[in-house]
Design a protein around this motif. Structure first.
Motif, PDB file in Angstrom:
ATOM      1  N   MET A 152    -144.651   2.192 -79.984  1.00 13.19           N
ATOM      2  CA  MET A 152    -145.108   3.543 -79.860  1.00 13.19           C
ATOM      3  C   MET A 152    -144.140   4.356 -78.992  1.00 13.19           C
ATOM      4  O   MET A 152    -143.926   5.528 -79.252  1.00 13.19           O
ATOM      5  N   LEU A 153    -143.553   3.744 -77.993  1.00 14.16           N
ATOM      6  CA  LEU A 153    -142.597   4.455 -77.136  1.00 14.16           C
ATOM      7  C   LEU A 153    -141.371   4.874 -77.939  1.00 14.16           C
ATOM      8  O   LEU A 153    -140.858   5.971 -77.768  1.00 14.16           O
ATOM      9  N   LYS A 154    -140.926   4.014 -78.854  1.00 14.02           N
ATOM     10  CA  LYS A 154    -139.739   4.326 -79.648  1.00 14.02           C
ATOM     11  C   LYS A 154    -139.994   5.483 -80.616  1.00 14.02           C
ATOM     12  O   LYS A 154    -139.068   6.190 -80.978  1.00 14.02           O
ATOM     13  N   LYS A 155    -141.250   5.675 -81.052  1.00 14.11           N
ATOM     14  CA  LYS A 155    -141.561   6.815 -81.920  1.00 14.11           C
ATOM     15  C   LYS A 155    -141.495   8.128 -81.144  1.00 14.11           C
ATOM     16  O   LYS A 155    -140.993   9.128 -81.636  1.00 14.11           O
ATOM     17  N   GLU A 156    -142.036   8.124 -79.938  1.00 12.66           N
ATOM     18  CA  GLU A 156    -142.063   9.340 -79.128  1.00 12.66           C
ATOM     19  C   GLU A 156    -140.713   9.645 -78.480  1.00 12.66           C
ATOM     20  O   GLU A 156    -140.353  10.807 -78.318  1.00 12.66           O
ATOM     21  N   PHE A 157    -140.007   8.603 -78.068  1.00 13.87           N
ATOM     22  CA  PHE A 157    -138.714   8.747 -77.405  1.00 13.87           C
ATOM     23  C   PHE A 157    -137.698   7.879 -78.129  1.00 13.87           C
ATOM     24  O   PHE A 157    -137.507   6.714 -77.772  1.00 13.87           O
ATOM     25  N   PRO A 158    -137.012   8.393 -79.159  1.00 10.35           N
ATOM     26  CA  PRO A 158    -136.032   7.590 -79.900  1.00 10.35           C
ATOM     27  C   PRO A 158    -134.938   7.043 -78.977  1.00 10.35           C
ATOM     28  O   PRO A 158    -134.418   7.772 -78.129  1.00 10.35           O
ATOM     29  N   PRO A 159    -134.581   5.762 -79.126  1.00 13.52           N
ATOM     30  CA  PRO A 159    -133.587   5.143 -78.239  1.00 13.52           C
ATOM     31  C   PRO A 159    -132.176   5.725 -78.347  1.00 13.52           C
ATOM     32  O   PRO A 159    -131.364   5.505 -77.466  1.00 13.52           O
ATOM     33  N   ASP A 160    -131.878   6.466 -79.392  1.00 15.57           N
ATOM     34  CA  ASP A 160    -130.522   6.990 -79.545  1.00 15.57           C
ATOM     35  C   ASP A 160    -130.253   8.215 -78.666  1.00 15.57           C
ATOM     36  O   ASP A 160    -129.116   8.653 -78.543  1.00 15.57           O
ATOM     37  N   LEU A 161    -131.273   8.761 -78.022  1.00 13.48           N
ATOM     38  CA  LEU A 161    -131.095   9.892 -77.117  1.00 13.48           C
ATOM     39  C   LEU A 161    -131.151   9.416 -75.658  1.00 13.48           C
ATOM     40  O   LEU A 161    -131.820   8.438 -75.353  1.00 13.48           O
ATOM     41  N   PRO A 162    -130.457  10.102 -74.740  1.00 14.07           N
ATOM     42  CA  PRO A 162    -130.401   9.655 -73.336  1.00 14.07           C
ATOM     43  C   PRO A 162    -131.631  10.075 -72.523  1.00 14.07           C
ATOM     44  O   PRO A 162    -131.547  10.895 -71.614  1.00 14.07           O
ATOM     45  N   TRP A 163    -132.778   9.506 -72.804  1.00 13.39           N
ATOM     46  CA  TRP A 163    -134.030   9.885 -72.127  1.00 13.39           C
ATOM     47  C   TRP A 163    -134.071   9.476 -70.662  1.00 13.39           C
ATOM     48  O   TRP A 163    -134.590  10.194 -69.826  1.00 13.39           O
ATOM     49  N   PHE A 164    -133.573   8.298 -70.348  1.00 11.95           N
ATOM     50  CA  PHE A 164    -133.741   7.740 -69.005  1.00 11.95           C
ATOM     51  C   PHE A 164    -132.457   7.763 -68.183  1.00 11.95           C
ATOM     52  O   PHE A 164    -132.391   7.113 -67.156  1.00 11.95           O
ATOM     53  N   GLU A 165    -131.464   8.499 -68.610  1.00  7.76           N
ATOM     54  CA  GLU A 165    -130.224   8.592 -67.834  1.00  7.76           C
ATOM     55  C   GLU A 165    -130.389   9.642 -66.741  1.00  7.76           C
ATOM     56  O   GLU A 165    -130.895  10.728 -66.985  1.00  7.76           O
ATOM     57  N   GLY A 166    -130.011   9.292 -65.543  1.00  9.08           N
ATOM     58  CA  GLY A 166    -130.063  10.225 -64.427  1.00  9.08           C
ATOM     59  C   GLY A 166    -131.406  10.297 -63.714  1.00  9.08           C
ATOM     60  O   GLY A 166    -131.577  11.118 -62.830  1.00  9.08           O
ATOM     61  N   ILE A 167    -132.375   9.458 -64.096  1.00 11.89           N
ATOM     62  CA  ILE A 167    -133.662   9.437 -63.398  1.00 11.89           C
ATOM     63  C   ILE A 167    -133.983   8.012 -62.984  1.00 11.89           C
ATOM     64  O   ILE A 167    -133.442   7.049 -63.531  1.00 11.89           O
ATOM     65  N   ASN A 168    -134.855   7.869 -62.013  1.00 12.10           N
ATOM     66  CA  ASN A 168    -135.345   6.556 -61.603  1.00 12.10           C
ATOM     67  C   ASN A 168    -136.735   6.371 -62.195  1.00 12.10           C
ATOM     68  O   ASN A 168    -137.615   7.200 -61.976  1.00 12.10           O
ATOM     69  N   ALA A 169    -136.913   5.296 -62.953  1.00  4.25           N
ATOM     70  CA  ALA A 169    -138.197   5.013 -63.586  1.00  4.25           C
ATOM     71  C   ALA A 169    -138.663   3.628 -63.154  1.00  4.25           C
ATOM     72  O   ALA A 169    -137.987   2.639 -63.409  1.00  4.25           O
ATOM     73  N   LEU A 170    -139.797   3.565 -62.481  1.00  4.48           N
ATOM     74  CA  LEU A 170    -140.399   2.295 -62.089  1.00  4.48           C
ATOM     75  C   LEU A 170    -141.544   2.032 -63.068  1.00  4.48           C
ATOM     76  O   LEU A 170    -142.537   2.749 -63.080  1.00  4.48           O
ATOM     77  N   LEU A 171    -141.369   1.029 -63.904  1.00  6.53           N
ATOM     78  CA  LEU A 171    -142.316   0.727 -64.976  1.00  6.53           C
ATOM     79  C   LEU A 171    -143.040  -0.570 -64.698  1.00  6.53           C
ATOM     80  O   LEU A 171    -142.576  -1.404 -63.921  1.00  6.53           O
ATOM     81  N   ASP A 172    -144.173  -0.780 -65.357  1.00  5.84           N
ATOM     82  CA  ASP A 172    -144.891  -2.035 -65.173  1.00  5.84           C
ATOM     83  C   ASP A 172    -144.398  -3.071 -66.191  1.00  5.84           C
ATOM     84  O   ASP A 172    -143.517  -2.806 -67.000  1.00  5.84           O
TER      85      ASP A 172
END
Length: 53
Positions: free
Chosen positions: A1-21
């Motif tokens: 479901m994450l890949k549908k909302e946020f396609p991996p080919d775009l730089p979604w998580f570059e330049g931010i800090n994400a702490l995930l479970d």
């Protein structure tokens, strides 16, 4: 479901800090970004009863 909302080919998580479970294991291989952090799994405790002599 994450890949549908946020396609991996775009730089979604570059330049931010994400702490995930732990539900997001494998996100570091699919998405680019140095700030993606996932905690380590705790090792399971052994259910064996140890008898000390």
């Amino acid at each position: 479901m994450l890949k549908k909302e946020f396609p991996p080919d775009l730089p979604w998580f570059e330049g931010i800090n994400a702490l995930l479970d732990l539900g997001y294991q494998g996100i570091q291989t699919d998405y680019a970004g140095d700030g993606i952090r996932i905690p380590h799994k705790k090792p399971r405790k052994s259910k064996k009863i140890r008898i000390l002599s």
